[in-house]
Design a protein around this motif. Structure first.
Motif, short mmCIF file in Angstrom:
data_model
loop_
_atom_site.label_atom_id
_atom_site.label_comp_id
_atom_site.label_asym_id
_atom_site.label_seq_id
_atom_site.Cartn_x
_atom_site.Cartn_y
_atom_site.Cartn_z
N HIS A 134 0.81 -1.22 0.00
CA HIS A 134 0.00 0.00 0.00
C HIS A 134 0.85 1.26 0.00
CE1 HIS A 134 -2.92 3.03 1.34
NE2 HIS A 134 -2.07 3.34 2.31
N THR A 173 -3.08 2.19 -3.61
CA THR A 173 -3.78 2.55 -2.38
C THR A 173 -4.83 1.50 -2.08
OG1 THR A 173 -5.18 4.20 -1.29
CG2 THR A 173 -5.33 4.07 -3.70
N TYR A 174 -4.86 1.06 -0.85
CA TYR A 174 -5.86 0.08 -0.44
C TYR A 174 -7.24 0.70 -0.28
CZ TYR A 174 -2.09 -3.25 0.68
OH TYR A 174 -1.01 -4.11 0.62
N CYS A 196 0.78 2.28 8.65
CA CYS A 196 1.26 2.21 7.27
C CYS A 196 2.78 2.27 7.29
CB CYS A 196 0.69 3.37 6.46
SG CYS A 196 1.26 3.37 4.73
#
Length: 216
Positions: A134, A173-174, A196
């Motif tokens: 991510h 991006t998740y 993150c």
């Protein structure tokens, strides 16, 4: 993979399927093999219609390698990739949302599309796409949905958002807390609070779908 007449072949097959829609639906609901074939045709046709320029293969254009730090493994480009290259289809165990909610899965490798959850947590039942890491600010790929109204079929595939140099890590991006998969209805389903690890100076600190510190 050279496209050649693949677009024409897929279009013809789906035209035949559309003419026998109820039969196709019944077959794909009862036959795992037919379902796999239909899903493969669906997502590849969708990718071609969306302007896909190339289909990558593991160990040819893409490799799984250590991402550094605590991130574990990641996906990397072995060769220069053009914008619009297809990294691959995200695979895993397919479940209805109620079934997924009742499962012991952590949800860390799950995506949701068209009422179906694709859970890639088990590496033996998923593929290399599960290793994509991510990043919001450094995202160079996106997940794209492939599904049709009134169809039991659904798939998600990964594609590049820009030209990518050999050796560069592939990231996406998740989600932003509400949606993922390139702005579609799919969403990565997280479980628990996790920081993150993208390393960007402007990173918000937490993965999407995670509660912020102090949140109830």
């Amino acid at each position: 993979e050279a496209f050649g007449t693949s677009t024409e072949v897929m279009t013809t097959l789906f035209a035949l399927a559309a003419a026998h829609g109820s039969l196709l639906e019944a077959a794909t609901r009862t036959s795992p093999v037919l379902r796999q074939v239909a899903q493969r045709l669906l997502w590849r046709r969708t990718a071609l219609e969306n302007g896909a320029r190339f289909f990558c293969e593991l160990d040819r254009e893409i490799e799984v390698a250590p991402s550094g730090g605590a991130k574990g493994m990641g996906l990397f480009a072995k060769v220069d990739l053009a914008e619009g290259s297809v990294i691959g289809r995200y695979t895993g165990v397919e479940m209805g949302e109620d079934e997924f909610d009742a499962s012991p899965s952590t949800g860390l490798y799950a995506m949701r599309t068209n009422g179906v959850v694709i859970d890639g947590e088990d590496p033996d039942r998923s593929n290399y796409c599960r290793f994509i890491n991510h990043s919001v600010r450094r995202a160079n790929c996106q997940a794209t949905e492939a599904w049709e109204d009134d169809s039991p079929l659904a798939a998600v595939y990964l594609e590049t958002l820009r030209d990518i140099a050999a050796g560069e890590e592939l990231t996406m991006t998740y989600g932003d807390g509400a949606e993922a998969a390139g702005g579609g209805e799919s969403a990565a389903l997280g479980a628990g609070r996790r920081p993150c690890l993208c390393g960007a100076a402007t990173c918000g600190g937490w993965l999407p779908f995670e509660p912020l510190p102090g949140d109830a």
